[in-house]
Design a protein around this motif. Structure first.
Motif, PDB file in Angstrom:
ATOM      1  N   LEU A  44       0.848  -1.188   0.000  1.00  0.00           N
ATOM      2  CA  LEU A  44       0.000   0.000   0.000  1.00  0.00           C
ATOM      3  C   LEU A  44       0.884   1.239   0.000  1.00  0.00           C
ATOM      4  O   LEU A  44       1.768   1.372   0.842  1.00  0.00           O
ATOM      5  CB  LEU A  44      -0.864   0.042   1.271  1.00  0.00           C
ATOM      6  CG  LEU A  44      -2.375  -0.101   1.147  1.00  0.00           C
ATOM      7  CD1 LEU A  44      -2.708  -1.494   0.647  1.00  0.00           C
ATOM      8  CD2 LEU A  44      -3.033   0.138   2.501  1.00  0.00           C
ATOM      9  N   VAL A  45       0.633   2.138  -0.938  1.00  0.00           N
ATOM     10  CA  VAL A  45       1.329   3.422  -0.962  1.00  0.00           C
ATOM     11  C   VAL A  45       0.281   4.524  -0.885  1.00  0.00           C
ATOM     12  O   VAL A  45      -0.539   4.682  -1.802  1.00  0.00           O
ATOM     13  CB  VAL A  45       2.193   3.593  -2.219  1.00  0.00           C
ATOM     14  CG1 VAL A  45       2.862   4.972  -2.221  1.00  0.00           C
ATOM     15  CG2 VAL A  45       3.244   2.495  -2.305  1.00  0.00           C
ATOM     16  N   ILE A  46       0.292   5.256   0.213  1.00  0.00           N
ATOM     17  CA  ILE A  46      -0.627   6.372   0.414  1.00  0.00           C
ATOM     18  C   ILE A  46       0.137   7.662   0.141  1.00  0.00           C
ATOM     19  O   ILE A  46       1.135   7.948   0.803  1.00  0.00           O
ATOM     20  CB  ILE A  46      -1.192   6.382   1.844  1.00  0.00           C
ATOM     21  CG1 ILE A  46      -1.963   5.090   2.129  1.00  0.00           C
ATOM     22  CG2 ILE A  46      -2.093   7.600   2.062  1.00  0.00           C
ATOM     23  CD1 ILE A  46      -2.387   4.944   3.588  1.00  0.00           C
ATOM     24  N   ILE A  47      -0.316   8.430  -0.838  1.00  0.00           N
ATOM     25  CA  ILE A  47       0.290   9.723  -1.142  1.00  0.00           C
ATOM     26  C   ILE A  47      -0.669  10.806  -0.659  1.00  0.00           C
ATOM     27  O   ILE A  47      -1.729  11.031  -1.258  1.00  0.00           O
ATOM     28  CB  ILE A  47       0.583   9.867  -2.643  1.00  0.00           C
ATOM     29  CG1 ILE A  47       1.564   8.780  -3.083  1.00  0.00           C
ATOM     30  CG2 ILE A  47       1.156  11.257  -2.948  1.00  0.00           C
ATOM     31  CD1 ILE A  47       1.876   8.800  -4.563  1.00  0.00           C
ATOM     32  N   VAL A  48      -0.309  11.425   0.433  1.00  0.00           N
ATOM     33  CA  VAL A  48      -1.152  12.470   1.017  1.00  0.00           C
ATOM     34  C   VAL A  48      -0.892  13.771   0.262  1.00  0.00           C
ATOM     35  O   VAL A  48       0.242  14.255   0.205  1.00  0.00           O
ATOM     36  CB  VAL A  48      -0.857  12.650   2.517  1.00  0.00           C
ATOM     37  CG1 VAL A  48      -1.749  13.737   3.106  1.00  0.00           C
ATOM     38  CG2 VAL A  48      -1.034  11.337   3.273  1.00  0.00           C
ATOM     39  N   THR A  49      -1.950  14.332  -0.312  1.00  0.00           N
ATOM     40  CA  THR A  49      -1.811  15.570  -1.083  1.00  0.00           C
ATOM     41  C   THR A  49      -2.248  16.799  -0.302  1.00  0.00           C
ATOM     42  O   THR A  49      -1.853  17.916  -0.641  1.00  0.00           O
ATOM     43  CB  THR A  49      -2.629  15.485  -2.380  1.00  0.00           C
ATOM     44  OG1 THR A  49      -4.006  15.187  -2.058  1.00  0.00           O
ATOM     45  CG2 THR A  49      -2.081  14.388  -3.292  1.00  0.00           C
ATOM     46  N   ASP A  50      -3.050  16.598   0.731  1.00  0.00           N
ATOM     47  CA  ASP A  50      -3.491  17.725   1.553  1.00  0.00           C
ATOM     48  C   ASP A  50      -3.820  17.217   2.947  1.00  0.00           C
ATOM     49  O   ASP A  50      -4.300  16.087   3.110  1.00  0.00           O
ATOM     50  CB  ASP A  50      -4.716  18.405   0.931  1.00  0.00           C
ATOM     51  CG  ASP A  50      -5.011  19.757   1.576  1.00  0.00           C
ATOM     52  OD1 ASP A  50      -4.069  20.385   2.103  1.00  0.00           O
ATOM     53  OD2 ASP A  50      -6.181  20.187   1.555  1.00  0.00           O
ATOM     54  N   TYR A  51      -3.550  18.065   3.926  1.00  0.00           N
ATOM     55  CA  TYR A  51      -3.738  17.678   5.326  1.00  0.00           C
ATOM     56  C   TYR A  51      -4.181  18.898   6.115  1.00  0.00           C
ATOM     57  O   TYR A  51      -3.486  19.908   6.154  1.00  0.00           O
ATOM     58  CB  TYR A  51      -2.429  17.096   5.860  1.00  0.00           C
ATOM     59  CG  TYR A  51      -2.315  16.986   7.372  1.00  0.00           C
ATOM     60  CD1 TYR A  51      -3.259  16.271   8.103  1.00  0.00           C
ATOM     61  CD2 TYR A  51      -1.259  17.589   8.047  1.00  0.00           C
ATOM     62  CE1 TYR A  51      -3.147  16.167   9.476  1.00  0.00           C
ATOM     63  CE2 TYR A  51      -1.140  17.478   9.425  1.00  0.00           C
ATOM     64  CZ  TYR A  51      -2.099  16.769  10.135  1.00  0.00           C
ATOM     65  OH  TYR A  51      -1.985  16.656  11.502  1.00  0.00           O
ATOM     66  N   ASP A  52      -5.370  18.821   6.708  1.00  0.00           N
ATOM     67  CA  ASP A  52      -5.913  19.950   7.464  1.00  0.00           C
ATOM     68  C   ASP A  52      -6.570  19.411   8.727  1.00  0.00           C
ATOM     69  O   ASP A  52      -7.680  18.888   8.686  1.00  0.00           O
ATOM     70  CB  ASP A  52      -6.925  20.717   6.619  1.00  0.00           C
ATOM     71  CG  ASP A  52      -7.469  21.947   7.338  1.00  0.00           C
ATOM     72  OD1 ASP A  52      -6.887  22.340   8.375  1.00  0.00           O
ATOM     73  OD2 ASP A  52      -8.483  22.523   6.873  1.00  0.00           O
ATOM     74  N   GLY A  53      -5.868  19.522   9.853  1.00  0.00           N
ATOM     75  CA  GLY A  53      -6.400  18.982  11.099  1.00  0.00           C
ATOM     76  C   GLY A  53      -6.520  17.477  11.036  1.00  0.00           C
ATOM     77  O   GLY A  53      -5.521  16.772  10.868  1.00  0.00           O
ATOM     78  N   ASP A  54      -7.748  16.979  11.140  1.00  0.00           N
ATOM     79  CA  ASP A  54      -7.999  15.538  11.087  1.00  0.00           C
ATOM     80  C   ASP A  54      -8.374  15.048   9.690  1.00  0.00           C
ATOM     81  O   ASP A  54      -8.651  13.865   9.503  1.00  0.00           O
ATOM     82  CB  ASP A  54      -9.124  15.150  12.057  1.00  0.00           C
ATOM     83  CG  ASP A  54      -8.750  15.396  13.506  1.00  0.00           C
ATOM     84  OD1 ASP A  54      -7.540  15.447  13.801  1.00  0.00           O
ATOM     85  OD2 ASP A  54      -9.673  15.559  14.333  1.00  0.00           O
ATOM     86  N   ASP A  55      -8.402  15.960   8.723  1.00  0.00           N
ATOM     87  CA  ASP A  55      -8.879  15.627   7.379  1.00  0.00           C
ATOM     88  C   ASP A  55      -7.714  15.468   6.412  1.00  0.00           C
ATOM     89  O   ASP A  55      -6.858  16.359   6.292  1.00  0.00           O
ATOM     90  CB  ASP A  55      -9.835  16.708   6.871  1.00  0.00           C
ATOM     91  CG  ASP A  55     -11.086  16.826   7.734  1.00  0.00           C
ATOM     92  OD1 ASP A  55     -11.576  15.774   8.195  1.00  0.00           O
ATOM     93  OD2 ASP A  55     -11.562  17.955   7.951  1.00  0.00           O
ATOM     94  N   PHE A  56      -7.718  14.337   5.691  1.00  0.00           N
ATOM     95  CA  PHE A  56      -6.641  14.007   4.764  1.00  0.00           C
ATOM     96  C   PHE A  56      -7.221  13.789   3.369  1.00  0.00           C
ATOM     97  O   PHE A  56      -8.261  13.140   3.217  1.00  0.00           O
ATOM     98  CB  PHE A  56      -5.935  12.722   5.192  1.00  0.00           C
ATOM     99  CG  PHE A  56      -5.207  12.815   6.506  1.00  0.00           C
ATOM    100  CD1 PHE A  56      -3.817  12.868   6.545  1.00  0.00           C
ATOM    101  CD2 PHE A  56      -5.902  12.847   7.714  1.00  0.00           C
ATOM    102  CE1 PHE A  56      -3.138  12.946   7.745  1.00  0.00           C
ATOM    103  CE2 PHE A  56      -5.237  12.922   8.931  1.00  0.00           C
ATOM    104  CZ  PHE A  56      -3.846  12.981   8.943  1.00  0.00           C
ATOM    105  N   THR A  57      -6.538  14.312   2.369  1.00  0.00           N
ATOM    106  CA  THR A  57      -6.837  14.013   0.974  1.00  0.00           C
ATOM    107  C   THR A  57      -5.632  13.281   0.409  1.00  0.00           C
ATOM    108  O   THR A  57      -4.488  13.709   0.598  1.00  0.00           O
ATOM    109  CB  THR A  57      -7.102  15.296   0.164  1.00  0.00           C
ATOM    110  OG1 THR A  57      -8.170  16.021   0.768  1.00  0.00           O
ATOM    111  CG2 THR A  57      -7.465  14.957  -1.272  1.00  0.00           C
ATOM    112  N   ALA A  58      -5.883  12.177  -0.282  1.00  0.00           N
ATOM    113  CA  ALA A  58      -4.770  11.336  -0.707  1.00  0.00           C
ATOM    114  C   ALA A  58      -5.142  10.513  -1.927  1.00  0.00           C
ATOM    115  O   ALA A  58      -6.293  10.526  -2.395  1.00  0.00           O
ATOM    116  CB  ALA A  58      -4.359  10.404   0.440  1.00  0.00           C
TER     117      ALA A  58
END
Length: 295
Positions: A71-85
């Protein structure tokens, strides 16, 4: 009724068997400009521990038989508890009589966002939607287990695809992408729907014939193995004729492109003129790889 009973047996066995997955997780957060945060390391470790220690089925497996998954998770945005990936999921299974691992699954999940608090427990319940992070991971784990089972017995993956469908149905009540028919042609919903649809029924026989009857005898009779693998791959043409450029076949060839090119470029020669024609029709974006095949 038979499918329901099998599904119930799979779910009942969740706490009664040896672990099935050997997974490596990578979390890449460079795009957030905060890649050094401890939360990303914690996320990696928690997901890896969750996948590897959870008992997903009632199958009995030795350590050597565990399914390799990446599994490769690429996180593109991170704001508090919210992740976009985005999430790249790959799996493989060993070829009998060799040290070679054959790629089975290569899925690029672009519809992946989730809420996560550091050190929060990662708990899975197939009957409820509690976390998009957990639901997405569980969906891919059961899909991986199902595809692996398909390569060892005809339609062996069906009960695991049914569990994945249950996850899809439960998560569809959420606002997260990937779980509904309206979420586009490259969604988890569409992939699971294809795996369970009669329109794509040949796919499961091809998975079995290509791997169990072909790849697994390569060490004993490479010419016969290549003939069986060639014939089985060409049968996917029936799916392509019904559903050109389907997500299921694109994902299959994403996993198999390099293997197919290598298998048919060496060893004893077999007539693969029709196979090359079919490959170019089914996966035209990989034409360069098919042109590299020397026979």
């Amino acid at each position: 009724m038979r499918r329901l009973l099998v599904l119930m047996c799979v779910l009942v066995g969740l706490s009664a068997s040896a672990q099935e997955i050997r997974c490596t997780v990578t979390v890449n957060a460079e795009q957030t400009a905060r890649a050094d945060l401890q939360i990303f390391r914690t996320l990696k470790n928690q997901i890896e521990e969750f996948i590897n220690e959870y008992q997903w089925t009632n199958m009995k497996m030795t350590t050597q038989e565990r399914i390799d998954m990446n599994l490769v998770i690429i996180v593109t945005d991170y704001d508090g508890d919210d992740f976009t990936a985005t999430l790249q999921v790959q799996s493989s299974r060993p070829a009998y009589g060799s040290s070679y691992n054959s790629p089975i699954y290569n899925y690029n999940d672009k519809q992946f966002s989730f809420t996560y608090r550091e050190f929060q427990p990662l708990n899975f319940n197939p009957n409820s939607f509690d976390s998009n992070l957990i639901s997405v991971i569980a969906f891919h784990v059961y899909t991986v287990i199902g595809l692996d089972a398909d390569t060892f017995s005809r339609n062996g993956g069906d009960p695991y695809f049914q569990v994945a469908k249950q996850i899809v149905n439960t998560a569809a009540s959420s606002n997260f992408l990937g779980w509904k028919a309206t979420d586009g042609a490259q969604s988890r919903f569409r992939y699971n729907d294809a795996l369970l649809s009669n329109v794509f029924s040949e796919f499961h026989n091809v998975m079995y014939d290509y791997h169990r009857l072909g790849l697994d005898i390569m060490h004993e009779n490479p010419k016969e193995a290549k003939q069986i693998m060639s014939t089985s791959l060409s049968r996917l043409r029936m799916i392509n004729d019904r559903r050109p450029n389907s997500f299921l076949l694109r994902t299959f060839f994403d996993a198999k492109e390099n293997e197919i090119s290598r298998v048919f470029s060496g060893g004893p020669q077999v007539d693969i003129a029709k196979l090359i024609e079919d490959l170019n029709r089914m996966a035209p974006t990989k034409r360069a790889s098919w042109e590299d095949i020397r026979y």
